[in-house]
Motif scaffolding. Structure first.
Motif: not given
Length: 330
Positions: A38, A40, A115-116, A119, A123, A151, A296, A298, A322, A324
């Motif tokens: 992800s 940041n 993908e989750e 995240c 964060s 995030g 999370p 997204i 977030k 991704v």
């Protein structure tokens, strides 16, 4: 392997997707086939040349990964090739393969996608460390989380709601994000564009008590409003300085009200210290992800070849949750 490098320092145009050598795991490390990472905010600061990786870490951007263990280094116990894992990394997340310390790995629950999972580490661990381990937030406290919508702050709201009872959450946010922040669980949302000094509103809302914990990434501009908003023995945890690093402070007020001002970063902490933080996070927070109490947030999933778009979206600061970066398929 495919990876994102910075061809110099500056704006998004320095980001290049190129082929580089695949890293090799050292003792107590594993090689991860990265499915997703992800974006940041520290990635943007590093791209600008203002946040170098710790000594020995990859120059490739990326502070967290989610993927599958590809190879074990020497002395690694408790993990096997094929395990689905997420991890903090000191660098190297924007690549098809990355190395991580075995003690920093977290198993991905069956209920979570890659993908989750991408995240979580930067964060949510940052939020847990600073709000709970350092800020010592308890039931029935008041808290301020600045910058609702990013995030770390959305993570802080979610973790607070999952782990505590009767905490009153105050959030400062841009006007376009106020309703989403309320829906996520904030009790009071202050439009920071209209009210740069929020302390009077906070005093009124808390019946002049003030708040117990403040999570701040703004820095200089908010220092005195933060101090004026703290309750007796309140804790101000500073994790960023986007408005500057120098500000005046009323030390007498800090002394009389027994305030604690805590500076905190995660990336540069020693490996062993990070491992202790991650162990506490696994024990206390990960069950809430496994049972979907925490999911999370997204904003968008963007393929690695479009990394410039991902950084542009972060710079515009219109996202919620977030961003991704999808690296490859499992």
């Amino acid at each position: 392997m495919k990876a994102v490098i910075c061809d110099g320092f500056g704006g998004i145009d320095v980001l290049k997707v190129v082929d580089v050598e695949k890293p090799k795991p050292k003792p107590n490390q594993v090689l991860i086939k990265v499915i997703a990472t992800s974006i940041n905010r520290p990635d943007l600061v590093q791209r600008e040349g203002k946040y170098p990786p710790p000594p020995g870490e990859s120059e490739i951007l990326g502070l967290e990964v989610a993927g599958i263990i590809e190879e074990l280094g020497e002395d690694v116990k408790g993990w096997k090739v094929g395990d689905r894992v997420m991890s903090l990394v000191g660098g190297g997340g924007y690549a098809e393969y990355a190395v991580a310390y075995a003690d920093h790995l977290i198993p991905i629950p069956e209920s979570m996608s890659f993908e989750e999972a991408a995240c979580v580490c930067e964060s949510y661990i940052t939020a847990y460390l600073n709000v709970f381990l350092l800020g010592e937030l308890k039931d029935n406290n008041y808290a301020i989380f600045h910058g609702g919508g990013g995030g770390v702050n959305t993570a802080a709201i979610q973790i607070t709601r999952a782990l505590t009872k009767n905490v009153k959450i105050i959030v400062t946010a841009a006007p376009e994000k106020i309703e989403k922040v309320k829906e996520l669980g904030a009790d009071l949302v202050i439009n920071f564009k209209e009210t740069p000094d929020f302390s009077d509103i906070v005093k009124e809302y808390t019946n002049k008590k003030g708040v117990d914990v403040i999570l701040d990434h703004v820095g200089a501009k908010y220092l005195m409003p933060n101090i004026k908003s703290l309750a007796y023995a309140g804790r101000l945890v500073i994790i960023g300085v986007i408005s500057g690093i120098k500000a005046e402070i009323n030390l007498g007020l800090v002394m009389v009200k027994r305030h604690k001002i805590i500076g905190s970063v995660l990336r540069s902490r020693p490996v062993e210290e990070k491992a202790e933080i991650i162990r506490a996070f696994r024990e206390n927070v990960m069950p809430k992800f496994a049972d979907r109490t925490i999911v999370p947030i997204i904003e968008k999933i963007i393929p690695i070849d479009n990394v410039k778009e991902a950084h542009r979206l972060m710079e515009e600061d219109k996202h919620f949750g977030k961003i991704v970066l999808k690296i490859q398929e499992p």
